[in-house]
Design an enzyme around this catalytic site. Structure first.
Site, PDB file in Angstrom:
ATOM      1  N   GLY A  56      37.477   6.537  -2.466  1.00 44.12           N
ATOM      2  CA  GLY A  56      38.563   5.190  -2.664  1.00 44.12           C
ATOM      3  C   GLY A  56      38.219   4.256  -3.759  1.00 44.12           C
ATOM      4  O   GLY A  56      39.376   3.713  -4.148  1.00 44.12           O
ATOM      5  N   GLU A 111      33.559  -1.276  -3.995  1.00 43.01           N
ATOM      6  CA  GLU A 111      34.360  -0.625  -2.674  1.00 43.01           C
ATOM      7  C   GLU A 111      35.914  -0.793  -2.921  1.00 43.01           C
ATOM      8  O   GLU A 111      36.229  -1.833  -3.615  1.00 43.01           O
ATOM      9  CB  GLU A 111      33.909  -1.406  -1.445  1.00 43.01           C
ATOM     10  CG  GLU A 111      34.584  -0.812  -0.315  1.00 43.01           C
ATOM     11  CD  GLU A 111      34.329   0.653   0.199  1.00 43.01           C
ATOM     12  OE1 GLU A 111      34.714   1.487  -0.583  1.00 43.01           O
ATOM     13  OE2 GLU A 111      33.706   0.853   1.268  1.00 43.01           O
ATOM     14  N   ASP A 112      36.711  -0.077  -2.338  1.00 43.10           N
ATOM     15  CA  ASP A 112      38.055  -0.111  -2.242  1.00 43.10           C
ATOM     16  C   ASP A 112      38.384  -1.324  -1.479  1.00 43.10           C
ATOM     17  O   ASP A 112      39.575  -2.230  -1.768  1.00 43.10           O
ATOM     18  CB  ASP A 112      38.743   1.269  -2.218  1.00 43.10           C
ATOM     19  CG  ASP A 112      38.812   1.845  -0.739  1.00 43.10           C
ATOM     20  OD1 ASP A 112      37.686   1.409  -0.153  1.00 43.10           O
ATOM     21  OD2 ASP A 112      39.114   2.591  -0.333  1.00 43.10           O
ATOM     22  N   ASP A 115      36.817  -3.790   5.035  1.00 41.20           N
ATOM     23  CA  ASP A 115      37.565  -3.565   6.351  1.00 41.20           C
ATOM     24  C   ASP A 115      36.848  -4.095   7.560  1.00 41.20           C
ATOM     25  O   ASP A 115      36.661  -5.510   7.633  1.00 41.20           O
ATOM     26  CB  ASP A 115      38.181  -2.326   6.673  1.00 41.20           C
ATOM     27  CG  ASP A 115      39.326  -2.205   7.569  1.00 41.20           C
ATOM     28  OD1 ASP A 115      40.050  -3.059   8.004  1.00 41.20           O
ATOM     29  OD2 ASP A 115      39.151  -0.880   8.511  1.00 41.20           O
ATOM     30  N   PHE A 164      47.977  -1.295   6.803  1.00 44.28           N
ATOM     31  CA  PHE A 164      47.152  -0.164   6.220  1.00 44.28           C
ATOM     32  C   PHE A 164      48.058   0.249   5.069  1.00 44.28           C
ATOM     33  O   PHE A 164      49.229   0.145   4.935  1.00 44.28           O
ATOM     34  CB  PHE A 164      47.507   1.097   7.347  1.00 44.28           C
ATOM     35  CG  PHE A 164      46.651   2.223   6.873  1.00 44.28           C
ATOM     36  CD1 PHE A 164      45.446   2.403   7.189  1.00 44.28           C
ATOM     37  CD2 PHE A 164      47.073   3.012   5.912  1.00 44.28           C
ATOM     38  CE1 PHE A 164      44.477   3.171   6.660  1.00 44.28           C
ATOM     39  CE2 PHE A 164      46.217   4.251   5.388  1.00 44.28           C
ATOM     40  CZ  PHE A 164      45.026   4.172   5.816  1.00 44.28           C
ATOM     41  N   VAL A 165      47.176   0.262   3.993  1.00 47.76           N
ATOM     42  CA  VAL A 165      47.864   0.381   2.591  1.00 47.76           C
ATOM     43  C   VAL A 165      47.260   1.683   1.937  1.00 47.76           C
ATOM     44  O   VAL A 165      46.237   2.237   2.165  1.00 47.76           O
ATOM     45  CB  VAL A 165      47.249  -0.780   1.658  1.00 47.76           C
ATOM     46  CG1 VAL A 165      47.822  -2.187   2.242  1.00 47.76           C
ATOM     47  CG2 VAL A 165      46.012  -0.991   1.491  1.00 47.76           C
ATOM     48  N   ARG A 177      46.281   8.566  -3.476  1.00 47.95           N
ATOM     49  CA  ARG A 177      45.338   8.009  -4.168  1.00 47.95           C
ATOM     50  C   ARG A 177      45.768   7.440  -5.427  1.00 47.95           C
ATOM     51  O   ARG A 177      45.238   6.731  -6.186  1.00 47.95           O
ATOM     52  CB  ARG A 177      43.860   8.491  -4.235  1.00 47.95           C
ATOM     53  CG  ARG A 177      43.249   8.777  -3.091  1.00 47.95           C
ATOM     54  CD  ARG A 177      41.991   9.251  -2.986  1.00 47.95           C
ATOM     55  NE  ARG A 177      41.235   9.954  -2.063  1.00 47.95           N
ATOM     56  CZ  ARG A 177      40.581   9.158  -1.115  1.00 47.95           C
ATOM     57  NH1 ARG A 177      40.322   7.972  -1.091  1.00 47.95           N
ATOM     58  NH2 ARG A 177      40.149   9.727   0.117  1.00 47.95           N
TER      59      ARG A 177
END
Ligand code: IMP
Length: 192
Positions: A56, A111-112, A115, A164-165, A177
């Site tokens: 990610g 990091e993407d 969460d 959620f994306v 992606r």
């Protein structure tokens, strides 16, 4: 009724844009400038090390590395949580470790999305065992509402509510992606 159960992937263009590629580029440039300024004094010729979390963070890292004007190198780790549905026990497993030693180096984990925090608290613990000179975290997105363990990033492009994306490296079932903007996926997948 059809018995075909192949997943349906709606076109990304039908999904609401949360952050446009221009907004992303702007924030990445700002974070790159901030990191460059903050590490300039302690660089002393030693490149800082960016460690991207596959897959990610690959696109965010590629952009961030170029927005940072001081010398840097990059490495990647890969982790898996047990199954796509995350459990609060937080089992995270290392699939791919860093290639090069980081002892005595200034390291930033890239990091993407931050969460639940399970992935990054696991990775931070693991990287600290290598005795870096310093360790910080940069994340493209932060979802503070979803946190299960206490961990914060040092550099955050955008803080978002619990949606959620996809896009800019982030996937649904490995798809999307490559989407240039960050968009809201129309459903919340199980486990999120
Ligand atoms: P956590 O902080 O351990 O829960 O893990 C964060 C990881 O979950 C991210 O690196 C993503 O791979 C994934 N993730 C969380 N939220 C989303 C989302 O909205 N879209 C895509 N992936 C997500």
């Amino acid at each position: 009724m059809s018995t075909n159960t192949a997943p349906v992937f709606p076109p990304a263009s039908s999904m609401e844009i949360l952050f446009s590629k221009e907004q992303i580029a702007q924030r990445v440039a700002e974070i790159g400038a901030q990191i460059s300024a903050e590490y300039a004094g302690q660089d002393s010729g030693q490149p800082i090390v960016l460690i991207g979390v596959l897959k990610g963070a690959a696109i965010f890292l590629a952009d961030l590395a170029r927005a940072i004007t001081i010398s840097n190198t990059f490495d990647f780790v890969a982790v898996s949580s047990y199954g796509r549905a995350r459990v609060s026990s937080g089992a995270v497993k290392l699939i791919k470790d860093i290639d090069n030693p980081i002892e005595g180096k200034h390291v930033i984990i890239v990091e993407d999305i931050l969460d639940t925090g399970l992935t990054l608290s696991y990775l931070r613990g693991l990287m600290l065992q290598h005795k870096p000179a310093s360790l910080k975290i940069a994340t493209c997105l932060d979802k503070p509402e979803r946190r299960l363990v206490p961990i914060e990033a040092d550099y955050i492009a955008f803080s978002i509510p619990n949606r959620f994306v996809i896009g800019y490296g982030m996937d649904y079932a490995e798809v999307y992606r490559n989407v240039a903007d960050i968009r809201i996926y129309p459903e919340t997948p199980a486990g999120h």
